[in-house]
Structure formats: structure tokens, C-alpha cells
Design a protein around this motif. Sequence first.
Motif, short mmCIF file in Angstrom:
data_model
loop_
_atom_site.label_atom_id
_atom_site.label_comp_id
_atom_site.label_asym_id
_atom_site.label_seq_id
_atom_site.Cartn_x
_atom_site.Cartn_y
_atom_site.Cartn_z
N PHE A 29 0.84 -1.20 0.00
CA PHE A 29 0.00 0.00 0.00
C PHE A 29 0.87 1.25 0.00
O PHE A 29 1.90 1.30 0.68
N ILE A 30 0.45 2.24 -0.79
CA ILE A 30 1.22 3.48 -0.91
C ILE A 30 0.27 4.67 -0.82
O ILE A 30 -0.81 4.66 -1.43
N ILE A 32 -0.89 8.24 -1.80
CA ILE A 32 -0.74 9.09 -2.99
C ILE A 32 -1.73 10.25 -2.90
O ILE A 32 -2.94 10.05 -2.79
N ALA A 33 -1.17 11.47 -2.95
CA ALA A 33 -2.03 12.65 -2.89
C ALA A 33 -2.06 13.41 -4.23
O ALA A 33 -2.86 14.33 -4.39
N HIS A 34 -1.19 13.02 -5.14
CA HIS A 34 -1.19 13.70 -6.45
C HIS A 34 -2.12 12.94 -7.39
O HIS A 34 -1.71 12.09 -8.17
N GLY A 49 0.05 10.38 -9.83
CA GLY A 49 1.47 10.64 -10.12
C GLY A 49 2.33 9.91 -9.10
O GLY A 49 2.34 10.24 -7.92
N SER A 56 5.75 0.47 -5.46
CA SER A 56 4.40 0.17 -5.96
C SER A 56 4.31 0.11 -7.47
O SER A 56 3.48 -0.64 -8.02
N ASP A 80 -0.34 7.76 6.97
CA ASP A 80 1.00 8.36 6.96
C ASP A 80 2.09 7.28 6.92
O ASP A 80 3.09 7.41 6.20
N PHE A 82 1.88 4.36 5.51
CA PHE A 82 2.00 3.85 4.14
C PHE A 82 2.79 4.82 3.26
O PHE A 82 3.30 4.43 2.21
N GLY A 83 2.87 6.08 3.70
CA GLY A 83 3.57 7.11 2.93
C GLY A 83 5.00 7.36 3.37
O GLY A 83 5.70 8.17 2.75
N GLY A 87 7.71 -0.60 0.60
CA GLY A 87 7.56 -2.04 0.51
C GLY A 87 8.85 -2.74 0.10
O GLY A 87 8.93 -3.97 0.17
N LYS A 92 4.10 -4.06 4.47
CA LYS A 92 2.98 -3.20 4.89
C LYS A 92 1.65 -3.94 4.74
O LYS A 92 0.58 -3.34 4.87
N TYR A 169 -2.05 17.15 7.12
CA TYR A 169 -3.34 16.63 6.70
C TYR A 169 -4.40 17.60 7.23
O TYR A 169 -4.30 18.09 8.36
C1 LIG Z 1 0.66 12.48 2.55
C2 LIG Z 1 1.56 11.81 1.54
C3 LIG Z 1 1.28 11.93 0.20
C4 LIG Z 1 2.10 11.32 -0.76
N1 LIG Z 1 1.81 11.47 -2.06
C5 LIG Z 1 2.63 10.94 -3.01
C6 LIG Z 1 2.35 11.11 -4.38
O1 LIG Z 1 1.34 11.68 -4.77
N2 LIG Z 1 3.22 10.59 -5.28
C7 LIG Z 1 4.34 9.89 -4.90
O2 LIG Z 1 5.11 9.42 -5.75
N3 LIG Z 1 4.62 9.69 -3.57
C8 LIG Z 1 3.79 10.19 -2.63
N4 LIG Z 1 4.06 10.00 -1.29
C9 LIG Z 1 5.23 9.20 -0.91
C10 LIG Z 1 4.98 7.69 -0.93
O3 LIG Z 1 3.73 7.36 -0.35
C11 LIG Z 1 6.11 6.99 -0.11
O4 LIG Z 1 7.37 7.29 -0.64
C12 LIG Z 1 5.90 5.48 0.06
O5 LIG Z 1 6.73 5.07 1.13
C13 LIG Z 1 6.27 4.64 -1.14
O6 LIG Z 1 5.87 3.32 -0.90
P1 LIG Z 1 6.33 2.06 -1.78
O7 LIG Z 1 7.82 2.24 -2.03
O8 LIG Z 1 6.01 0.88 -0.91
O9 LIG Z 1 5.57 2.07 -3.06
C14 LIG Z 1 3.24 10.58 -0.35
C15 LIG Z 1 3.51 10.43 1.03
C16 LIG Z 1 2.67 11.04 1.97
C17 LIG Z 1 2.96 10.89 3.43
#
Ligand SMILES: Cc1cc2nc3c(=O)[nH]c(=O)nc-3n(C[C@H](O)[C@H](O)[C@H](O)COP(=O)(O)O)c2cc1C
Length: 189
Positions: A29-30, A32-34, A49, A56, A80, A82-83, A87, A92, A169
Motif C-alpha cells: 500500500f502506498i 498518494i495525494a497527487h 502521479g 508500488s 502516513d 503507508f507514505g 515495501g 505493509k 493533513y
Molecule cells: C501524505 C503523503 C502523500 C504522498 N503522495 C505521493 C504522491 O502523490 N506521489 C508519490 O510518488 N509519492 C507520494 N508520497 C510518498 C509515498 O507514499 C512513499 O514514498 C511510500 O513510502 C512509497 O511506498 P512504496 O515504495 O512501498 O511504493 C506521499 C507520502 C505522503 C505521506
Amino acid sequence: MKKQIGKTNALYPSLTTILGTTINGRPNFITIAHVGIMNHGDPQYLSFGVSKSHFSNQGIIENKVFSVNIPSRDLVVETDYFGIMTGKSTDKSSVLETFCTEGYEAAPMLKRCPVSMICKLARTIDFETHDVFIGEIVATCADEEVLANNKIDISKVNPLLFDMSSIQYWSLGEPVAGAWNAGKVLKKK
Ligand SMILES: Cc1cc2nc3c(=O)[nH]c(=O)nc-3n(C[C@H](O)[C@H](O)[C@H](O)COP(=O)(O)O)c2cc1C
């Protein structure tokens, strides 16, 4: 007086989502806010994005399907997490209970999120640092508690909004006025 503030992206707040994928047989799980809404017709496409540096991407590209979960504000800690954890080095998969819908087992959804969608990967736009995944919505499930007349009641979902300026947030305020309605008072009689 207006002040120039460079090339600041002022398109915040955005909706905070959690994308679910499967990589090497394990749910990931990741946060993503974009996110974006690409069209509002049939089919419906959403954009995400995702930095190419993330774990992921592999799962989304390989399975061509992913889930989009909408956390409520009571899930801020898990969202948070997950962000901030990847992984690549952290499992996660058992932070929150998951469920799947038939035919889309590679797109695990999160039970505690009141709304989840399944997206089929329709297109990937290859930017310098990011993959922009365009997903076609193929199914949506929502907790009955957040529905009113079979529609999602956003005040019950209580989603997490993300702001890059404050790196915080936020949550929703009150409704302001009816859309496609408030402007009518300016129509020439
Ligand atoms: C609030 C928040 C929003 C995020 N939005 C994005 C996003 O839009 N795009 C992105 O590439 N990473 C974003 N991230 C960062 C990823 O969620 C983060 O690097 C994550 O650990 C990647 O997980 P993975 O490597 O398991 O895929 C965001 C993190 C947070 C805390």
C-alpha cells in the motif's frame, strides 16, 4: 499587493488516497495525494502521479490493476505510515485488514477505508521522475454508513486532505453553496 512566489504548485489541498497493489504475491500500500479526475463520463479515468523510485510502480505495471482507497481522518496514522515506509524493505501488508473482489485479486482493498475503487491500468504516462498512471474505474464499494440515497456522503467519509505548504493533513469544513446553482444570481434577468 500581489507577490510573485516563483513556480509554486498551488493546487492543494488534494485528496489523500492509498493505492493497493500486489508485488511478489504480497499486498503493498502506498499513500498518494497527487491525484486527478481525467474525465467524468463513461468510462471514467483517474490519474495518479507516482515517483519511479517507489516499490508500488512494479505491481501496478505488472498486474495492470490497482485499488484506490479513501481513508477517513481516523486512519491518519496508518495513512502516513503507508507514505513513509517502502515495501522494498517493509511488509505493509498486515497493517490494515484487506479484502478483494472477484477477478481483481491483485488489487487488495482496505476494509477500514469507507470507500474503495478498483482501477484497471488504462495508460501510463512516462514523465522524467514520475509514472502517471491512468486508471479506469471498474468497481467501487462503499460502507453503507457513508451512503445517503445510494450516493457517497462526503461528510460521512470525512476524507483526509493533503497540503504541501504546511505539510499537514486537513479535514473538510462546511458546505458553502450549491454547485451549478450559486452563480445563478448573477444571470441577467
Ligand atoms: C501524505 C503523503 C502523500 C504522498 N503522495 C505521493 C504522491 O502523490 N506521489 C508519490 O510518488 N509519492 C507520494 N508520497 C510518498 C509515498 O507514499 C512513499 O514514498 C511510500 O513510502 C512509497 O511506498 P512504496 O515504495 O512501498 O511504493 C506521499 C507520502 C505522503 C505521506
